[in-house]
Design a protein around this motif. Structure first.
Motif, mmCIF file in Angstrom:
data_model
loop_
_atom_site.group_PDB
_atom_site.id
_atom_site.type_symbol
_atom_site.label_atom_id
_atom_site.label_comp_id
_atom_site.label_asym_id
_atom_site.label_seq_id
_atom_site.Cartn_x
_atom_site.Cartn_y
_atom_site.Cartn_z
ATOM 1 N N LEU A 31 -38.350 -58.522 -87.111
ATOM 2 C CA LEU A 31 -37.574 -57.282 -87.143
ATOM 3 C C LEU A 31 -37.765 -56.475 -85.857
ATOM 4 O O LEU A 31 -36.815 -55.903 -85.326
ATOM 5 N N TRP A 87 -35.735 -58.228 -83.117
ATOM 6 C CA TRP A 87 -34.314 -58.016 -83.359
ATOM 7 C C TRP A 87 -33.914 -56.586 -82.985
ATOM 8 O O TRP A 87 -32.916 -56.368 -82.307
ATOM 9 N N TYR A 88 -34.713 -55.635 -83.420
ATOM 10 C CA TYR A 88 -34.419 -54.231 -83.127
ATOM 11 C C TYR A 88 -34.480 -53.977 -81.626
ATOM 12 O O TYR A 88 -33.636 -53.281 -81.062
ATOM 13 N N VAL A 128 -27.619 -49.788 -81.183
ATOM 14 C CA VAL A 128 -28.318 -49.251 -82.344
ATOM 15 C C VAL A 128 -27.491 -48.088 -82.876
ATOM 16 O O VAL A 128 -27.198 -47.136 -82.163
ATOM 17 N N MET A 145 -27.183 -49.665 -88.610
ATOM 18 C CA MET A 145 -28.295 -50.572 -88.330
ATOM 19 C C MET A 145 -29.605 -49.995 -88.839
ATOM 20 O O MET A 145 -30.435 -50.710 -89.392
ATOM 21 N N LEU A 146 -29.801 -48.711 -88.648
ATOM 22 C CA LEU A 146 -31.020 -48.082 -89.151
ATOM 23 C C LEU A 146 -31.089 -48.164 -90.674
ATOM 24 O O LEU A 146 -32.165 -48.363 -91.243
ATOM 25 N N ARG A 193 -29.737 -50.616 -92.473
ATOM 26 C CA ARG A 193 -30.068 -52.015 -92.773
ATOM 27 C C ARG A 193 -31.548 -52.286 -92.566
ATOM 28 O O ARG A 193 -32.177 -52.969 -93.370
ATOM 29 N N VAL A 194 -32.098 -51.770 -91.483
ATOM 30 C CA VAL A 194 -33.530 -51.966 -91.218
ATOM 31 C C VAL A 194 -34.360 -51.314 -92.315
ATOM 32 O O VAL A 194 -35.341 -51.895 -92.791
ATOM 33 N N SER A 195 -33.961 -50.136 -92.752
ATOM 34 C CA SER A 195 -34.691 -49.450 -93.823
ATOM 35 C C SER A 195 -34.627 -50.236 -95.127
ATOM 36 O O SER A 195 -35.639 -50.390 -95.820
ATOM 37 N N LEU A 217 -34.071 -53.511 -95.447
ATOM 38 C CA LEU A 217 -34.852 -54.739 -95.278
ATOM 39 C C LEU A 217 -36.347 -54.469 -95.395
ATOM 40 O O LEU A 217 -37.087 -55.254 -95.973
ATOM 41 N N THR A 218 -36.776 -53.341 -94.845
ATOM 42 C CA THR A 218 -38.191 -52.981 -94.940
ATOM 43 C C THR A 218 -38.585 -52.698 -96.383
ATOM 44 O O THR A 218 -39.653 -53.117 -96.835
#
Length: 82
Positions: A32, A35-36, A45, A49-50, A52-54, A56-57
């Motif tokens: 991650l 990728w980020y 960014v 996207m933020l 999606r990252v949240s 996924l986390t």
């Protein structure tokens, strides 16, 4: 379920499972981060996207809790912990 608890009582299986749990903790965060970082270098960014990252986390944290929870449950069943 009892077979899982009995198999995790074996030191070899337990060692492999702990290795799997360690990889489960570290590898997704490394992927991650790469990728980020690659997306940040491309200036792509954005808010979605933020999100999606949240998400996924959050999913990653749930999977880790389940993996380590299984190990703690097996320890309780086998009488290893405590």
């Amino acid at each position: 379920m009892n077979a899982i608890a009995q198999s995790l009582a074996d030191p070899t299986v337990r060692g492999w499972y702990l290795g799997f749990c360690l990889a489960l903790v570290l590898l997704p965060m490394v992927a991650l981060a790469f990728w980020y970082r690659s997306r940040a270098k491309q200036n792509s960014v954005d808010r979605s996207m933020l999100l999606r990252v949240s998400l996924l986390t959050l999913l990653w944290m749930v999977v880790n809790a389940l993996a380590f929870g299984l190990l703690m449950w097996a320890d309780g069943v086998n009488g290893i912990a405590g």
